[in-house]
Design a protein around this motif. Structure first.
Motif, PDB file in Angstrom:
ATOM      1  N   ALA A 159      66.826  75.222   5.005  1.00  0.00           N
ATOM      2  CA  ALA A 159      65.537  74.719   5.655  1.00  0.00           C
ATOM      3  C   ALA A 159      65.600  73.414   6.059  1.00  0.00           C
ATOM      4  O   ALA A 159      64.959  72.875   7.242  1.00  0.00           O
ATOM      5  N   MET A 160      66.417  72.621   5.362  1.00  0.00           N
ATOM      6  CA  MET A 160      66.671  71.170   5.853  1.00  0.00           C
ATOM      7  C   MET A 160      67.571  71.102   7.117  1.00  0.00           C
ATOM      8  O   MET A 160      67.226  70.020   7.726  1.00  0.00           O
ATOM      9  N   ILE A 161      68.346  71.856   7.362  1.00  0.00           N
ATOM     10  CA  ILE A 161      69.196  71.769   8.305  1.00  0.00           C
ATOM     11  C   ILE A 161      68.713  71.502   9.662  1.00  0.00           C
ATOM     12  O   ILE A 161      69.383  70.376  10.271  1.00  0.00           O
ATOM     13  N   PRO A 162      67.936  72.135  10.322  1.00  0.00           N
ATOM     14  CA  PRO A 162      67.508  71.789  11.785  1.00  0.00           C
ATOM     15  C   PRO A 162      66.808  70.450  11.836  1.00  0.00           C
ATOM     16  O   PRO A 162      67.416  69.744  12.606  1.00  0.00           O
ATOM     17  N   SER A 163      66.009  69.994  10.587  1.00  0.00           N
ATOM     18  CA  SER A 163      65.601  68.461  10.963  1.00  0.00           C
ATOM     19  C   SER A 163      66.657  67.663  10.719  1.00  0.00           C
ATOM     20  O   SER A 163      66.446  66.416  11.411  1.00  0.00           O
ATOM     21  N   LEU A 164      67.475  67.679   9.746  1.00  0.00           N
ATOM     22  CA  LEU A 164      68.451  66.767   9.785  1.00  0.00           C
ATOM     23  C   LEU A 164      69.342  66.515  10.870  1.00  0.00           C
ATOM     24  O   LEU A 164      69.774  65.534  11.475  1.00  0.00           O
ATOM     25  N   LEU A 165      69.534  67.848  11.696  1.00  0.00           N
ATOM     26  CA  LEU A 165      70.500  67.609  12.766  1.00  0.00           C
ATOM     27  C   LEU A 165      69.769  66.968  13.964  1.00  0.00           C
ATOM     28  O   LEU A 165      70.303  66.198  14.731  1.00  0.00           O
ATOM     29  N   ILE A 166      68.578  67.252  14.218  1.00  0.00           N
ATOM     30  CA  ILE A 166      67.590  66.441  14.846  1.00  0.00           C
ATOM     31  C   ILE A 166      67.708  65.333  14.919  1.00  0.00           C
ATOM     32  O   ILE A 166      67.748  64.191  15.828  1.00  0.00           O
ATOM     33  N   TYR A 167      67.441  64.712  13.553  1.00  0.00           N
ATOM     34  CA  TYR A 167      67.370  63.181  13.272  1.00  0.00           C
ATOM     35  C   TYR A 167      68.691  62.553  13.616  1.00  0.00           C
ATOM     36  O   TYR A 167      68.710  61.611  14.160  1.00  0.00           O
TER      37      TYR A 167
END
Length: 278
Positions: free
Chosen positions: A252-260
């Protein structure tokens, strides 16, 4: 002054380093916990796994039906992002570039909302959504989030638009362009840096939004990934399959981490974009 600054710089860097560690440590800890067996987890939560259990991720994907949650989240984030950014851009243009009676009064009301805690609007919003039959609907959430304009986004993008020369619009009007044509063909292209910054902030806000989907969605098939993982956590008191839960949270964390990571420079610049340009 230089001596004082040279003494403070290492201290500030140390504090920032400790702050960074306090943020990264829980993420790293959760990552290697997700690669353990449940027996290894309960034996020693600090020990590294003997063998990496990548199957925990496949199990989490299937057990928590993350595929469906991801699709729901993509629809919610994508729809909210498209409609929200368009409305924010349109509102910022109207409040900063168009002269009309009552504009200052409207800005005053918008600024007044900064002093009102958002939690106060939960009950009126829920009653309104219920009367419009928009509860338990991802589309209803998109409408609610898009129409509930953020003062921060308006100030950020409005400050950028104020820096654009007024002569551009005057030339367009002379050439016969309408108000919307001027907005769409001149202001929007020139405001692209500010719009992209707002879009990044909106994406992170929508993807990490938990309270809205948690309150308005009652059907498990419509859960976003955040709400889905919350309910998965509630089940731990019965199953105690923590390593699978950690794997699901990591996914669940992967998309927001990649965008950041991809846009961290733009995010940092965005916080002062309106002030610099305005």
């Amino acid at each position: 002054m230089d001596n004082k600054r040279s003494w403070l710089d290492p201290l500030l860097r140390l504090l920032l380093l400790l702050w960074a560690i306090s943020i990264l440590l829980p993420i790293v800890w959760m990552l290697y916990q997700s690669l353990k067996t449940n027996r290894e987890f309960f034996q020693d939560i600090w020990a590294f796994p003997d063998a990496l259990q990548w199957k925990n991720y496949a199990k989490a994907w299937k057990t928590y039906e993350l595929g469906r949650s991801v699709l729901n989240t993509l629809y919610y984030v994508g729809g909210g992002l498209a409609l929200g950014v368009f409305l924010t851009t349109l509102n910022a243009y109207a409040l900063t570039r168009v002269t009309f009676r009552g504009r200052r009064f409207i800005w005053g009301l918008i600024m007044l909302s900064l002093f009102l805690p958002g939690i106060n609007a939960l009950i009126p919003q829920y009653v309104l959504m219920r009367e419009l039959h928009l509860t338990n609907s991802l589309t209803g959430l998109i409408i609610l989030n898009s129409l509930g304009e953020s003062v921060f986004y308006l100030m950020l993008l409005g400050g950028f638009m104020r820096s654009l020369p007024k002569e551009l619009e005057e030339s367009a009007y002379i050439d016969g362009a309408s108000l919307f044509q001027t907005f769409w063909r001149i202001i929007v292209p020139l405001s692209t840096p500010g719009i992209v910054t707002v879009a990044i902030f909106k994406f992170l806000n929508l993807y990490n939004d938990f309270l809205g989907p948690f309150i308005y969605l009652t059907d498990a098939k419509k859960y976003t990934i955040g709400v889905n993982m919350f309910h998965a956590n509630q089940k731990m008191q019965y199953s105690a399959d923590w390593v699978t839960l950690f794997a699901g949270v990591t996914i669940a964390m992967i998309p927001s981490l990649l965008i950041y990571m991809a846009f961290q420079k733009r995010i940092a610049e965005g916080a002062t974009l309106g002030a610099v340009k305005g």
